[in-house]
Design a protein around this motif. Structure first.
Motif, PDB file in Angstrom:
ATOM      1  N   LYS A  47       0.853  -1.192   0.000  1.00  0.00           N
ATOM      2  CA  LYS A  47       0.000   0.000   0.000  1.00  0.00           C
ATOM      3  C   LYS A  47       0.885   1.237   0.000  1.00  0.00           C
ATOM      4  O   LYS A  47       1.889   1.290   0.722  1.00  0.00           O
ATOM      5  CB  LYS A  47      -0.917   0.008   1.226  1.00  0.00           C
ATOM      6  N   GLY A  48       0.523   2.233  -0.793  1.00  0.00           N
ATOM      7  CA  GLY A  48       1.250   3.494  -0.782  1.00  0.00           C
ATOM      8  C   GLY A  48       0.932   4.318   0.451  1.00  0.00           C
ATOM      9  O   GLY A  48      -0.079   4.098   1.125  1.00  0.00           O
ATOM     10  N   GLY A  49       1.804   5.249   0.764  1.00  0.00           N
ATOM     11  CA  GLY A  49       1.547   6.181   1.847  1.00  0.00           C
ATOM     12  C   GLY A  49       1.903   5.688   3.233  1.00  0.00           C
ATOM     13  O   GLY A  49       1.517   6.309   4.227  1.00  0.00           O
ATOM     14  N   VAL A  50       2.648   4.575   3.325  1.00  0.00           N
ATOM     15  CA  VAL A  50       3.014   4.064   4.647  1.00  0.00           C
ATOM     16  C   VAL A  50       4.446   4.445   5.037  1.00  0.00           C
ATOM     17  O   VAL A  50       4.935   4.025   6.075  1.00  0.00           O
ATOM     18  CB  VAL A  50       2.840   2.530   4.723  1.00  0.00           C
ATOM     19  N   VAL A 149      25.891  -4.019   0.674  1.00  0.00           N
ATOM     20  CA  VAL A 149      24.439  -4.180   0.707  1.00  0.00           C
ATOM     21  C   VAL A 149      23.779  -3.106  -0.145  1.00  0.00           C
ATOM     22  O   VAL A 149      24.171  -1.938  -0.110  1.00  0.00           O
ATOM     23  CB  VAL A 149      23.910  -4.123   2.161  1.00  0.00           C
ATOM     24  N   LEU A 150      22.806  -3.525  -0.943  1.00  0.00           N
ATOM     25  CA  LEU A 150      22.017  -2.625  -1.774  1.00  0.00           C
ATOM     26  C   LEU A 150      20.562  -2.746  -1.356  1.00  0.00           C
ATOM     27  O   LEU A 150      19.989  -3.844  -1.337  1.00  0.00           O
ATOM     28  CB  LEU A 150      22.160  -2.978  -3.253  1.00  0.00           C
ATOM     29  N   VAL A 151      19.956  -1.604  -1.019  1.00  0.00           N
ATOM     30  CA  VAL A 151      18.538  -1.563  -0.656  1.00  0.00           C
ATOM     31  C   VAL A 151      17.730  -1.220  -1.903  1.00  0.00           C
ATOM     32  O   VAL A 151      17.988  -0.198  -2.550  1.00  0.00           O
ATOM     33  CB  VAL A 151      18.291  -0.519   0.452  1.00  0.00           C
ATOM     34  N   LEU A 152      16.769  -2.056  -2.237  1.00  0.00           N
ATOM     35  CA  LEU A 152      15.859  -1.767  -3.341  1.00  0.00           C
ATOM     36  C   LEU A 152      14.596  -1.144  -2.772  1.00  0.00           C
ATOM     37  O   LEU A 152      13.885  -1.782  -1.980  1.00  0.00           O
ATOM     38  CB  LEU A 152      15.493  -3.041  -4.110  1.00  0.00           C
ATOM     39  N   ASP A 153      14.300   0.082  -3.178  1.00  0.00           N
ATOM     40  CA  ASP A 153      13.064   0.744  -2.782  1.00  0.00           C
ATOM     41  C   ASP A 153      12.010   0.405  -3.823  1.00  0.00           C
ATOM     42  O   ASP A 153      11.945   1.017  -4.890  1.00  0.00           O
ATOM     43  CB  ASP A 153      13.292   2.255  -2.683  1.00  0.00           C
ATOM     44  N   LEU A 154      11.192  -0.595  -3.524  1.00  0.00           N
ATOM     45  CA  LEU A 154      10.199  -1.067  -4.481  1.00  0.00           C
ATOM     46  C   LEU A 154       8.981  -0.149  -4.503  1.00  0.00           C
ATOM     47  O   LEU A 154       8.669   0.493  -3.502  1.00  0.00           O
ATOM     48  CB  LEU A 154       9.743  -2.486  -4.123  1.00  0.00           C
ATOM     49  N   PRO A 155       8.275  -0.109  -5.633  1.00  0.00           N
ATOM     50  CA  PRO A 155       7.007   0.625  -5.660  1.00  0.00           C
ATOM     51  C   PRO A 155       5.961  -0.135  -4.859  1.00  0.00           C
ATOM     52  O   PRO A 155       6.094  -1.341  -4.625  1.00  0.00           O
ATOM     53  CB  PRO A 155       6.651   0.649  -7.152  1.00  0.00           C
ATOM     54  N   PRO A 156       4.906   0.545  -4.404  1.00  0.00           N
ATOM     55  CA  PRO A 156       3.850  -0.167  -3.677  1.00  0.00           C
ATOM     56  C   PRO A 156       3.101  -1.111  -4.605  1.00  0.00           C
ATOM     57  O   PRO A 156       3.034  -0.904  -5.813  1.00  0.00           O
ATOM     58  CB  PRO A 156       2.944   0.967  -3.180  1.00  0.00           C
ATOM     59  N   VAL A 176       8.997  -5.816   4.720  1.00  0.00           N
ATOM     60  CA  VAL A 176       7.694  -5.234   4.421  1.00  0.00           C
ATOM     61  C   VAL A 176       7.391  -4.151   5.446  1.00  0.00           C
ATOM     62  O   VAL A 176       7.517  -4.380   6.655  1.00  0.00           O
ATOM     63  CB  VAL A 176       6.587  -6.303   4.418  1.00  0.00           C
ATOM     64  N   VAL A 177       7.010  -2.967   4.959  1.00  0.00           N
ATOM     65  CA  VAL A 177       6.716  -1.815   5.809  1.00  0.00           C
ATOM     66  C   VAL A 177       5.213  -1.605   5.854  1.00  0.00           C
ATOM     67  O   VAL A 177       4.532  -1.647   4.823  1.00  0.00           O
ATOM     68  CB  VAL A 177       7.403  -0.542   5.276  1.00  0.00           C
ATOM     69  N   THR A 178       4.696  -1.367   7.046  1.00  0.00           N
ATOM     70  CA  THR A 178       3.266  -1.104   7.204  1.00  0.00           C
ATOM     71  C   THR A 178       3.048  -0.136   8.357  1.00  0.00           C
ATOM     72  O   THR A 178       3.921   0.045   9.206  1.00  0.00           O
ATOM     73  CB  THR A 178       2.489  -2.408   7.473  1.00  0.00           C
ATOM     74  N   THR A 179       1.896   0.496   8.357  1.00  0.00           N
ATOM     75  CA  THR A 179       1.444   1.234   9.536  1.00  0.00           C
ATOM     76  C   THR A 179       0.491   0.324  10.311  1.00  0.00           C
ATOM     77  O   THR A 179       0.099  -0.737   9.813  1.00  0.00           O
ATOM     78  CB  THR A 179       0.705   2.527   9.144  1.00  0.00           C
ATOM     79  N   PRO A 180       0.079   0.719  11.518  1.00  0.00           N
ATOM     80  CA  PRO A 180      -0.863  -0.121  12.262  1.00  0.00           C
ATOM     81  C   PRO A 180      -2.296  -0.094  11.730  1.00  0.00           C
ATOM     82  O   PRO A 180      -3.137  -0.848  12.237  1.00  0.00           O
ATOM     83  CB  PRO A 180      -0.820   0.476  13.679  1.00  0.00           C
ATOM     84  N   HIS A 181      -2.573   0.753  10.741  1.00  0.00           N
ATOM     85  CA  HIS A 181      -3.931   0.836  10.214  1.00  0.00           C
ATOM     86  C   HIS A 181      -4.371  -0.515   9.664  1.00  0.00           C
ATOM     87  O   HIS A 181      -3.594  -1.228   9.011  1.00  0.00           O
ATOM     88  CB  HIS A 181      -3.990   1.892   9.116  1.00  0.00           C
ATOM     89  N   ALA A 182      -5.627  -0.857   9.907  1.00  0.00           N
ATOM     90  CA  ALA A 182      -6.125  -2.177   9.525  1.00  0.00           C
ATOM     91  C   ALA A 182      -5.953  -2.458   8.038  1.00  0.00           C
ATOM     92  O   ALA A 182      -5.540  -3.559   7.642  1.00  0.00           O
ATOM     93  CB  ALA A 182      -7.601  -2.305   9.918  1.00  0.00           C
ATOM     94  N   LEU A 183      -6.261  -1.471   7.180  1.00  0.00           N
ATOM     95  CA  LEU A 183      -6.139  -1.696   5.740  1.00  0.00           C
ATOM     96  C   LEU A 183      -4.687  -1.867   5.319  1.00  0.00           C
ATOM     97  O   LEU A 183      -4.379  -2.669   4.432  1.00  0.00           O
ATOM     98  CB  LEU A 183      -6.786  -0.535   4.979  1.00  0.00           C
ATOM     99  N   ALA A 184      -3.791  -1.104   5.938  1.00  0.00           N
ATOM    100  CA  ALA A 184      -2.363  -1.228   5.621  1.00  0.00           C
ATOM    101  C   ALA A 184      -1.849  -2.606   6.003  1.00  0.00           C
ATOM    102  O   ALA A 184      -1.068  -3.227   5.260  1.00  0.00           O
ATOM    103  CB  ALA A 184      -1.565  -0.135   6.329  1.00  0.00           C
ATOM    104  N   VAL A 185      -2.256  -3.102   7.160  1.00  0.00           N
ATOM    105  CA  VAL A 185      -1.803  -4.425   7.603  1.00  0.00           C
ATOM    106  C   VAL A 185      -2.355  -5.508   6.677  1.00  0.00           C
ATOM    107  O   VAL A 185      -1.645  -6.459   6.320  1.00  0.00           O
ATOM    108  CB  VAL A 185      -2.221  -4.683   9.065  1.00  0.00           C
TER     109      VAL A 185
END
Length: 291
Positions: A47-50, A149-156, A176-185
């Motif tokens: 999800k974008g915006g996290v 080490v190379l970090v790949l910043d993937l699109p959402p 995987v990066v997420t916020t605690p919001h239910a939809l993001a999880v």
């Protein structure tokens, strides 16, 4: 900046200039290492915006602070963030072998299509054009004396770009990066499922923007819901919980001015969170001791 910057460098990514679609090879591409890179970590969010790109940038900077030769590759072709996050605004040069030379700031080598097309230019591409650019960003960048080490910043999302990367590159693992919001999880779990289907090791989840601490009353507010939701997702899906990044205005402000928290406020508790996550990841992917 303008799209003409691409033409100044003899079209280094081989992008079509007349709207034609490049011919793609049949079958799946061969998975291979990125030349000059020891370990590759994908940082993803479904999800974008996290805050995925901010997390990815701070992790690359944290690896550098730990003493590793670190780089970051911006794979979000339609919404590149790395030029802003690293305060870089110039076109990369080419080597004699037509390899793109990364731009460096804060001790981290970086590459982004944003350096080629400019922040104000929209890319309107069909799938094959996108995948052609992705392939060349992955394998036509000269990473200097090499990277630990190379970090790949993937699109959402979980679409063509993500699948193409997992099919072309040997990944040490995915974060995987997420916020605690239910939809993001919920979407983060979908991202986890995607990586498992393509046999990419899951290094764990990062919870971003978890709790806001009021600077006046010092009370904590879970703006996006209880952080227990991410912990439960980790337990339910057999994932490691890598760290908890608070919701703090300085993190966003640091990022927007091109000096992420790890270098802007290296002694802050917020920077320590990123440093701890990078230390954990270094152990997980067997990076040699940087001492």
């Amino acid at each position: 900046m303008h799209t003409s910057r691409v033409l100044q460098h003899e079209n280094p990514l081989g992008l079509p200039r007349t709207g034609t679609i490049p011919r793609m090879q049949r079958g799946l591409p061969q998975k291979r290492p990125i030349k000059g890179v020891a370990k590759v970590i994908a940082v993803s969010s479904a999800k974008g915006g996290v805050g995925k790109s901010t997390v990815a940038a701070n992790l690359a900077l944290a690896f550098a602070r730990l003493g590793y030769r670190s780089g970051i590759l911006d794979m979000d072709v339609f919404g590149p963030s790395i030029p802003t996050l690293f305060n870089l605004d110039e076109a990369p040069r080419l080597t004699a072998h037509n390899q793109l030379v990364p731009l460096t700031n804060y001790g981290v080598q970086t590459m982004s299509i944003g350096y080629l097309v400019g922040s104000g230019s929209a890319l309107v591409w069909r799938g094959p054009m996108l995948l052609k650019a992705v392939q060349q960003l992955l394998h036509e960048v000269e990473w200097g004396c090499g990277l630990d080490v190379l970090v790949l910043d993937l699109p959402p999302g979980t679409g063509d770009t993500q699948l193409s990367i997992t099919q072309q590159v040997e990944l040490a693992g995915a974060v995987v990066v997420t916020t605690p919001h239910a939809l993001a999880v919920q979407d983060a779990v979908k991202g986890v499922d995607m990586f498992r289907k393509v046999a990419v090791p899951l290094l764990g989840l990062v919870q971003n923007m978890s709790v806001f601490r009021c600077p006046h009353c010092h009370g904590d507010t879970a703006v996006f819901g209880s952080s227990d939701r991410v912990q439960r997702a980790c337990a339910d899906h057999g994932l490691d919980f890598l760290g908890d990044v608070p919701l703090h205005p300085n993190i966003g402000e640091d990022a927007s001015r091109g000096k992420p928290t790890v270098v802007a406020e290296p002694q802050s508790e917020r920077a320590k969170v990123f440093m701890d996550i990078a230390t954990t990841l270094a152990s997980k992917i067997d990076l040699p001791s940087s001492s």
